[in-house]
Design a protein around this motif. Structure first.
Motif, short mmCIF file in Angstrom:
data_model
loop_
_atom_site.label_atom_id
_atom_site.label_comp_id
_atom_site.label_asym_id
_atom_site.label_seq_id
_atom_site.Cartn_x
_atom_site.Cartn_y
_atom_site.Cartn_z
N LEU A 120 -7.77 0.01 -2.90
CA LEU A 120 -8.48 -0.80 -3.62
C LEU A 120 -7.44 -1.76 -4.39
CD1 LEU A 120 -11.08 -1.50 -5.02
CD2 LEU A 120 -10.46 0.26 -6.82
N VAL A 121 -6.26 -1.36 -4.80
CA VAL A 121 -5.69 -2.36 -5.71
C VAL A 121 -5.17 -3.17 -4.58
CG1 VAL A 121 -3.46 -2.48 -6.77
CG2 VAL A 121 -4.95 -0.78 -7.63
N TYR B 224 0.78 -1.39 0.14
CA TYR B 224 0.02 0.03 0.14
C TYR B 224 0.82 1.36 0.02
CZ TYR B 224 -2.85 3.72 1.81
OH TYR B 224 -3.69 4.72 1.99
N LEU C 226 -7.84 10.46 -3.90
CA LEU C 226 -8.19 9.45 -4.98
C LEU C 226 -6.75 8.59 -5.08
CD1 LEU C 226 -9.71 8.98 -7.35
CD2 LEU C 226 -8.27 10.19 -8.87
N ILE C 227 -5.43 9.13 -4.80
CA ILE C 227 -4.20 7.90 -4.74
C ILE C 227 -4.34 7.10 -3.74
CG2 ILE C 227 -1.69 7.92 -4.06
CD1 ILE C 227 -1.54 10.60 -5.81
N THR D 184 -12.27 3.18 2.69
CA THR D 184 -12.57 4.62 1.87
C THR D 184 -13.36 5.72 2.68
OG1 THR D 184 -12.66 3.12 0.03
CG2 THR D 184 -13.69 5.22 -0.20
N THR E 112 -7.28 6.10 -2.02
CA THR E 112 -8.23 5.24 -2.56
C THR E 112 -7.85 4.20 -3.40
OG1 THR E 112 -9.80 6.69 -1.63
CG2 THR E 112 -10.74 5.01 -3.15
N ILE E 113 -7.05 4.46 -4.40
CA ILE E 113 -6.72 3.34 -5.42
C ILE E 113 -5.77 2.68 -4.94
CG2 ILE E 113 -5.36 3.44 -7.68
CD1 ILE E 113 -6.73 6.05 -8.64
N SER E 114 -4.68 2.97 -3.89
CA SER E 114 -3.83 2.16 -3.70
C SER E 114 -4.44 1.00 -2.77
CB SER E 114 -2.62 3.04 -2.51
OG SER E 114 -2.16 3.88 -3.63
N SER F 34 -7.59 -5.77 -3.24
CA SER F 34 -7.97 -6.68 -4.65
C SER F 34 -6.84 -7.80 -4.89
CB SER F 34 -8.40 -5.91 -6.06
OG SER F 34 -9.47 -4.94 -5.48
N LEU G 197 2.19 6.04 -7.43
CA LEU G 197 1.23 6.86 -7.97
C LEU G 197 1.63 8.11 -7.89
CD1 LEU G 197 -1.86 4.77 -6.88
CD2 LEU G 197 -0.93 4.91 -9.27
#
Length: 137
Positions: A116-117, A28, A109-110, A95, A112-114, A120, A35
């Motif tokens: 999520l990835v 993370y 956004l960075i 989130t 949250t994307i980190s 996942s 990013l």
């Protein structure tokens, strides 16, 4: 004395609960760094350093606590349906904890994307890997 089943459960929690959570937190943090540097190619922010004050530290703590709880519960309950619910629960909890689009939308956004990835990838690996083969070694 601890029975063999309890020993296997403790081993599962230690390997797939705590160790996997630590690896997720490192991924993370690394993904945030990547990013941020990729984003600087498209737009130069006023502060180009990676110091966001307490933002990264706070989000890393929240992410770490969330993943340790999620991964430990997955190993304790050990049902496929529970894994899906805990994945979405961890994603929503994380989130909502770091969400602040009004003050720092790009950073949010960075983060949250980190998250999520990273969540996942762990969810996908849980689905594909046979953990009993790893434990029995």
């Amino acid at each position: 004395m601890i029975s063999e089943v309890e020993q296997l459960m403790i081993k599962r929690i230690m390997i797939f609960g705590i160790l996997a959570s630590l690896i997720q937190v490192m991924n993370y943090y690394f993904l945030i760094f990547i990013l941020w540097n990729v984003g600087k190619f498209f737009h130069t922010p006023t502060k180009t350093g990676f110091t966001w004050g307490l933002t990264i530290l706070y989000s890393t703590y929240i992410f770490g606590i969330t993943t340790i709880i999620q991964n430990s519960l997955i190993e304790i309950l050990y049902k496929k349906n529970i894994r899906i619910y805990l994945f979405f629960g961890a994603l929503i909890t994380f989130t909502l904890a770091v969400e602040n689009f009004n003050f720092w939308p790009i950073k949010t956004l960075i983060l949250t994307i980190s998250g999520l990835v990273t969540l996942s990838i762990k969810f996908y690996l849980d689905h594909k890997i046979d953990k009993s083969k790893i434990i029995n070694r």
